[in-house]
Write an enzyme that holds these catalytic residues in place. Sequence first.
Site, PDB file in Angstrom:
ATOM      1  CG  ASN A 125     -19.251  -1.785   1.515  1.00 55.67           C
ATOM      2  OD1 ASN A 125     -19.918  -1.906   0.481  1.00 55.67           O
ATOM      3  ND2 ASN A 125     -17.988  -1.383   1.492  1.00 55.67           N
TER       4      ASN A 125
ATOM      5  N   GLY B 224      -2.688   3.538   8.473  1.00 50.43           N
ATOM      6  CA  GLY B 224      -2.227   2.328   7.805  1.00 50.43           C
ATOM      7  C   GLY B 224      -3.269   1.228   7.777  1.00 50.43           C
TER       8      GLY B 224
ATOM      9  CG  ASN C 202      -5.043  -5.436   5.313  1.00 46.48           C
ATOM     10  OD1 ASN C 202      -3.840  -5.345   5.522  1.00 46.48           O
ATOM     11  ND2 ASN C 202      -5.701  -4.598   4.528  1.00 46.48           N
TER      12      ASN C 202
ATOM     13  CB  THR D  77      -6.951   1.708   4.722  1.00 43.94           C
ATOM     14  OG1 THR D  77      -6.729   3.053   4.325  1.00 43.94           O
ATOM     15  CG2 THR D  77      -6.491   0.781   3.609  1.00 43.94           C
TER      16      THR D  77
ATOM     17  CG  ASP E  39      -9.424  -5.811   4.818  1.00 45.55           C
ATOM     18  OD1 ASP E  39     -10.373  -6.292   4.179  1.00 45.55           O
ATOM     19  OD2 ASP E  39      -8.536  -5.108   4.301  1.00 45.55           O
TER      20      ASP E  39
ATOM     21  CG  ASP F 192      -2.021  -1.000   1.165  1.00 44.53           C
ATOM     22  OD1 ASP F 192      -2.237  -1.562   0.072  1.00 44.53           O
ATOM     23  OD2 ASP F 192      -2.675  -1.237   2.192  1.00 44.53           O
TER      24      ASP F 192
ATOM     25  CB  THR G 114     -20.061  -3.550   7.342  1.00 46.22           C
ATOM     26  OG1 THR G 114     -19.638  -3.490   5.978  1.00 46.22           O
ATOM     27  CG2 THR G 114     -19.562  -4.858   7.958  1.00 46.22           C
TER      28      THR G 114
ATOM     29  N   GLY H  58     -23.244   0.960  12.137  1.00 47.14           N
ATOM     30  CA  GLY H  58     -23.073  -0.375  12.706  1.00 47.14           C
ATOM     31  C   GLY H  58     -23.107  -1.467  11.658  1.00 47.14           C
TER      32      GLY H  58
END
Length: 301
Positions: A179, A278, A42, A239, A243, A12, A211, A216
């Site tokens: 999401n 990060g 991640n 970011t 994950d 990244d 998500t 929530g």
Amino acid sequence: MGIINFGSLNIDRVYKVSHFVRPGETISSESYKCFPGGKGLNQSIAISRAGAKVTHAGTIGADGGFLKELLKQSGVDTRYVRESENVTGHALIQVSEEGENCIILYKGSNYENDVNFIDYVLAGFNSEDILVLQNEINNLEYLLQCGKQKGMRILLNASPVDERLKNMDLTGVTWLMVNETEGLEITGENKPERIAAQLLDKYPAMNVILTLGTDGCVYQNKENRIYQSCFPAETVDTTAAGDTFTGYFIASVLTGKSMEEALEIASCAAAMAVSREGAAVSIPIYAEVEKKLMDWHEIKH
């Protein structure tokens, strides 16, 4: 019983900007940092830091050795992380003053996972194991088919959504993590209850985890609907939020937590991750999450 995460390994490159760059515009970044990342990496680190055993499978280039080393240091089994002659997959990430992110992905070695390699990896796992997948590597459909044939429980984090994923058969998926934006892409619905309803109409045996950012998350299957509110956090970088949530959720399920507990633990861990810079480096260890949860319950009572 264990977890095999067949997933992406990225580098990244993060640029802090006043705002996301617009078409035709050139802007200067306020800072630049390089982090280990990739949804697969991640999530494996989150699973391990949450206290569950996880094996990672994937492909890096010659420039990605530090990613394998980080996985090892985080307690992840890396016997199936191999090296190719391609460059490692990487991401160019803009992070705005509000902490939101905008990402361009380059596939690199993440798209060099051939079927022979997949067969070799999955030969070491069986129906008692959990297969974790995201959409940042090639041959995802083949992985879904293999996992289903072996009777494995599969968690699919449907990100990023593309036409290829929208046309895949997801009948073998045990837990689908999306999401609101991804849910809209897959179903055409923009209301959480309609997203879940449409997915469950098509895949009645599925468990949907939706998500909702600061609103929530919702867990829903044909029998139950559980809502978990968001934990308060000062947002620095979102970011790795999804994950971290995914990794902590599946680790909690594996270690025997109830669904309510799994959602609460995952939500707390994700809130901690967004308060740090990060991706992989922002993921908390379980002891930190446990303490925050204890403090939170004391405040509430």
